[in-house]
Design an enzyme around this catalytic site. Structure first.
Site, PDB file in Angstrom:
ATOM      1  N   ASP A 134      -3.637   7.002   2.451  1.00 54.12           N
ATOM      2  CA  ASP A 134      -3.042   5.710   2.794  1.00 54.12           C
ATOM      3  C   ASP A 134      -1.733   5.844   3.574  1.00 54.12           C
ATOM      4  O   ASP A 134      -1.135   6.918   3.606  1.00 54.12           O
ATOM      5  CB  ASP A 134      -2.699   4.968   1.497  1.00 54.12           C
ATOM      6  CG  ASP A 134      -3.903   4.236   0.940  1.00 54.12           C
ATOM      7  OD1 ASP A 134      -4.875   4.059   1.683  1.00 54.12           O
ATOM      8  OD2 ASP A 134      -3.850   3.860  -0.243  1.00 54.12           O
ATOM      9  N   MET A 163       5.383  -5.286  -3.157  1.00 54.56           N
ATOM     10  CA  MET A 163       4.828  -6.036  -2.018  1.00 54.56           C
ATOM     11  C   MET A 163       5.337  -7.475  -1.986  1.00 54.56           C
ATOM     12  O   MET A 163       4.587  -8.403  -1.688  1.00 54.56           O
ATOM     13  CB  MET A 163       3.287  -6.021  -2.086  1.00 54.56           C
ATOM     14  CG  MET A 163       2.714  -4.615  -2.035  1.00 54.56           C
ATOM     15  SD  MET A 163       0.947  -4.545  -2.491  1.00 54.56           S
ATOM     16  CE  MET A 163       1.009  -4.821  -4.258  1.00 54.56           C
ATOM     17  N   LYS A 181      -2.889   1.194   6.828  1.00 57.02           N
ATOM     18  CA  LYS A 181      -2.694   0.117   7.797  1.00 57.02           C
ATOM     19  C   LYS A 181      -2.030   0.646   9.067  1.00 57.02           C
ATOM     20  O   LYS A 181      -1.219   1.557   9.030  1.00 57.02           O
ATOM     21  CB  LYS A 181      -1.775  -0.958   7.195  1.00 57.02           C
ATOM     22  CG  LYS A 181      -2.445  -1.777   6.113  1.00 57.02           C
ATOM     23  CD  LYS A 181      -1.496  -2.850   5.590  1.00 57.02           C
ATOM     24  CE  LYS A 181      -2.133  -3.588   4.423  1.00 57.02           C
ATOM     25  NZ  LYS A 181      -1.255  -4.608   3.861  1.00 57.02           N
TER      26      LYS A 181
END
Lengths: 257, 257
Positions: free
Chosen positions: B38, B173, B60
């Site tokens: 990740d 987050m 991402k």
């Protein structure tokens, strides 16, 4: 600056499985001249220490502390004055109900260098080793870690707020208050709310039971699950595969409602 | 039993500092034939992989997922069918908002052996690396870890219950919802409630600010603290030494109330 040459490292030893020690903590074990360790530290970890390393057990014996906290604090300072590396090895993470900051503060105020190395907390790894994810999309999107016994000996009132939330609740050091905790959960969530008790999680002595809140006290007694154990409360408990749990099939049959 | 020879290991890579990887996860990195990793995994860790190991980035890019979750799930199964050890390396802990159980379930239902290795969560190590103990006797005896953004994109209502408790709150987050979070804290705790924002905690890019709830949005903007970051709320924030924080003296002067 009047720095003493010795250094104190306060490190988490993780939840029990020696493989869950961090690389940094392992290096500290290998490097230490003195290690002060707790009851919850897996002693396999100590086999990585140098032959010359002095190992000092400062945990509980038969429910009594071998050394009160202020004596442990003093021992850290005392050994830092005659050793290069003093390692304080604590079960789990030193900052999760570990009194790590009390030790940090005491050492630092004596102008001794001190380092904190986080460890894997049993609050997360304990459930994981039984197949319980503490969070899971659509089931639980928060985690409340709480101590069953406050420093004043009372039962935390936060447990009631936690019960009203949708959080997965993990109670550390709470087995002696299991009946009170289960009562709060039955009242504020549901009698069917899934609960698990995990003893010696991540080790080869691991034992666990799960069941609905109204039956969990009986299950813990029946299968003799006691301290050191964590309590897990929430829908995520039901995600776990049955094979992690003691006689679950039998328990399930008996618990069918 | 129709077992496929490959095995999938889902491991936490910890909060950023490669030294906070567990010994077990390090062995898995060294042993893996394929690693799917990740965005939050420190790539220094990948240097311990075998030269022949295939490294696949599945995080991402510019806010977009390189691969959606169902494709990652499929990749794990696909590679397990042609490799001995497939390692899924995730930032922090795989079961703390890591979608680890979704991957576990997908792999297991294909009759592929799968192992979970917990990792150090930034929810605990992030505050620790700034000198903040998430619990401290007499200051905070519980910890609520919450996601700032639910899987449906909404803001968690649990934050209001958490604000009413005495828990240390750690929001993961949540930076994009900082203003809403600070508003809830001002309303339900106090405008003076200590808050900290820690970006890239435990790494050498670490940056952090702290201040009272009513000023925290301004401070985050002023010092350009953004994702990936955690938010810490509670009296334990004030325990931290100032030197961990950006320009704190200046901030303190300006924030004197």
């Amino acid at each position: 600056m009047n720095r003493i040459t010795g250094k104190v490292i306060i490190a988490g030893a993780g939840p029990g499985d020696p493989g869950l020690l961090t690389v940094k903590a392992l290096r500290a074990v290998e490097d230490a001249d003195v290690i002060l360790y707790d009851a919850l530290v897996n002693t396999t970890i100590l086999t990585y220490a140098k032959p010359s390393c002095r190992l000092i057990y400062v945990g509980k014996r038969k429910g009594c502390h071998a050394y009160p906290q202020h004596v442990i604090n003093e021992l850290l300072v005392h050994h830092a004055r005659s050793s290069r590396v003093v390692l304080r090895l604590k079960g789990g993470d030193p900052y999760v109900f570990g009194r790590g900051h009390e030790e940090y503060t005491h050492v630092a105020k004596h102008d001794i260098e001190v380092e904190i190395i986080p460890g894997i907390s049993s609050a997360i790894a304990g459930p994981a080793c039984c197949g319980i994810p503490v969070t899971h999309r659509g089931t639980s999107e928060s985690l409340w870690v709480i101590t069953g016994t406050l420093s004043d000996g009372n039962f935390s009132s936060d447990i009631k707020l936690a019960a009203r939330s949708s959080a997965t609740i993990v109670v550390l050091m709470g087995v002696s208050h299991l009946a009170e905790i289960a009562h709060v959960i039955c009242e504020l969530r549901s009698t069917a709310e899934p609960m698990a008790i995990i003893q010696n999680g991540t080790t080869n002595q691991q034992q666990a039971v799960k069941g609905p809140a109204y039956k969990i006290v009986e299950l813990a007694e029946q299968y003799e699950i006691g301290a050191p154990a964590i309590i897990v409360i929430g829908k995520v408990v039901d995600i776990a595969d049955a094979f992690h749990f003691l006689n679950l099939q039998e328990a399930n049959l008996r618990l069918a409602v």
